[in-house]
Design an enzyme around this catalytic site. Structure first.
Site, short mmCIF file in Angstrom:
data_model
loop_
_atom_site.label_atom_id
_atom_site.label_comp_id
_atom_site.label_asym_id
_atom_site.label_seq_id
_atom_site.Cartn_x
_atom_site.Cartn_y
_atom_site.Cartn_z
N GLY A 14 0.82 -1.20 0.00
CA GLY A 14 0.00 0.00 0.00
C GLY A 14 0.85 1.25 0.00
O GLY A 14 2.08 1.19 0.11
N SER A 108 -6.24 6.54 11.62
CA SER A 108 -6.70 7.55 10.68
C SER A 108 -7.35 8.70 11.45
O SER A 108 -7.89 8.50 12.54
CB SER A 108 -7.73 6.94 9.72
OG SER A 108 -8.49 7.94 9.08
N SER A 109 -7.33 9.89 10.87
CA SER A 109 -7.92 11.04 11.53
C SER A 109 -9.44 10.93 11.63
O SER A 109 -10.07 11.70 12.37
CB SER A 109 -7.55 12.33 10.78
OG SER A 109 -8.01 12.28 9.44
N CYS A 110 -10.05 9.97 10.92
CA CYS A 110 -11.51 9.83 10.98
C CYS A 110 -11.98 9.27 12.32
O CYS A 110 -13.19 9.17 12.57
CB CYS A 110 -12.01 8.95 9.84
SG CYS A 110 -11.59 7.20 10.01
N TYR A 137 -15.24 2.12 9.69
CA TYR A 137 -13.78 2.15 9.62
C TYR A 137 -13.20 2.83 10.87
O TYR A 137 -12.24 2.35 11.47
CB TYR A 137 -13.35 2.91 8.36
CG TYR A 137 -11.86 3.02 8.17
CD1 TYR A 137 -11.11 1.93 7.74
CD2 TYR A 137 -11.19 4.23 8.41
CE1 TYR A 137 -9.74 2.03 7.56
CE2 TYR A 137 -9.82 4.34 8.22
CZ TYR A 137 -9.11 3.24 7.79
OH TYR A 137 -7.74 3.34 7.62
N LYS A 141 -10.63 1.40 13.88
CA LYS A 141 -9.36 2.04 14.23
C LYS A 141 -9.32 2.44 15.71
O LYS A 141 -8.27 2.34 16.35
CB LYS A 141 -9.11 3.24 13.32
CG LYS A 141 -8.80 2.86 11.88
CD LYS A 141 -7.55 2.00 11.81
CE LYS A 141 -7.18 1.59 10.41
NZ LYS A 141 -5.97 0.75 10.37
N HIS A 180 -9.42 8.29 -2.46
CA HIS A 180 -9.60 9.46 -1.60
C HIS A 180 -9.60 10.73 -2.45
O HIS A 180 -9.31 10.71 -3.64
CB HIS A 180 -8.50 9.51 -0.54
CG HIS A 180 -8.67 8.48 0.53
ND1 HIS A 180 -7.95 7.30 0.54
CD2 HIS A 180 -9.48 8.43 1.61
CE1 HIS A 180 -8.32 6.58 1.60
NE2 HIS A 180 -9.23 7.25 2.26
#
Length: 314
Positions: A14, A108-110, A137, A141, A180
């Site tokens: 990735g 992740s910032s989400c 998601y 995380k 994205h």
């Protein structure tokens, strides 16, 4: 980490994992363990357990995940929750059972609440509702962060968690539906320029603001923190600077050479209004980003061009 330490990079194909591999190799680390998803299904507990028992890595970078943009996150909600939980549960638990010295979990910032104050501080975690479109998601995380902290508390494991902001760079995903925002814009403006289209339509109003970090900068931060940071909780990794989607689109338009107009489709969702990371903890730990946005987009666009149709179909 010693130069001879055995280091497993989960997700090395990735964008993030490949950047971490390049950074380690550049710094003289040669004992790297990598497996493709065809060789090692990280969702399968039995095969992950066997892999760790056989390889016995000293250090682990957990960069493997099922990822995607708004459409993918909202469409494949069960897949994003199940597969990400399976991947991280298997790797974190097997790392504990097999004496891994240190593990880095990448989130992740989400993970932060949709309406959290800006910029996003690490202690805003779990203080409000999440953005609905990528909630599964984010839940996975958050579970990974808490799992690392739980293994640290119960077993003394030195597992750390880092939360990157929006990423882009070499080896990005340019799929027309599942990418994205930044790679999607690069592809869309490139194709519009090639086809001499009069307009490019972009989802939403263009007003949301986003922060972007070049993936090789993230890898440098991960390498630095793996050697210098050993605390529970999480560390934001970003630039501390953001840009509106409209201004981002104008920047990509300029770099790709597109000459037409931009149309914003206000019937489509904007997502979270703003997602700017507070990077005070990162800066206090001694690391700052190096690659600015315009330079990074030029590098990413050249990478896109060099891979042609192959990268465009991913």
């Amino acid at each position: 980490m010693d130069k001879s330490s055995k280091i497993y990079i989960a997700g090395h194909r990735g964008m993030v994992g490949s950047a971490i591999q390049r950074t380690l190799e550049k710094n003289g680390y040669t004992n790297l363990v990598v497996k493709t998803s065809a060789e090692l299904d990280l969702r399968n507990q039995a095969v992950v357990s066997e892999f760790f028992e056989t390889e016995k890595p000293d250090y682990v970078f957990l960069a493997a995940a099922k990822v995607g943009g708004i459409i993918a996150n909202n469409t494949y909600r069960a897949d994003f929750l199940y597969e990400n939980l399976q991947i991280q549960n298997n790797i974190i638990h097997s790392s504990h059972l097999n004496g891994v010295k240190k593990l880095m979990f990448l989130g992740s910032s989400c993970i932060y609440p949709k309406m959290a104050p800006q910029p996003l501080k690490e202690d805003y975690l779990l203080t409000g509702p999440l953005e609905e479109t990528n909630e599964p998601y984010a839940i996975a995380k958050i579970a990974g962060i808490k799992m690392c902290d739980a293994y640290r508390a119960q077993f003394g494991c030195n597992y750390i968690s880092v939360m990157p902001t929006n990423l882009y760079g070499f080896n990005d995903n340019y799929h027309p539906q599942n990418s994205h925002v930044l790679p999607a814009l690069i592809r869309r403006f490139h194709e519009a320029a090639e086809q001499n289209l009069p307009t490019v339509t972009i989802w939403g109003s263009g007003s949301p603001k986003r922060e972007f970090l070049f993936a090789d900068d993230l890898a440098e931060a991960c390498f630095y923190l793996m050697q210098n940071y050993n605390e529970p909780g999480l560390v934001n990794i970003g630039t501390g600077e953001d840009i509106s989607i409209k201004d981002l689109a104008l920047l990509v338009k300029e770099i790709t050479g597109y000459k037409g107009e931009i149309d914003f489709d206000h019937t489509k969702p904007d997502g979270t209004p703003r997602k700017l990371m507070d990077v005070t903890k990162l800066h206090n730990a001694g690391w700052r980003h190096k690659i600015e946005l315009a330079e990074g987009i030029k590098l990413a666009y050249q990478d896109f061009l060099s891979k042609g149709a192959l990268v465009a179909e991913r």
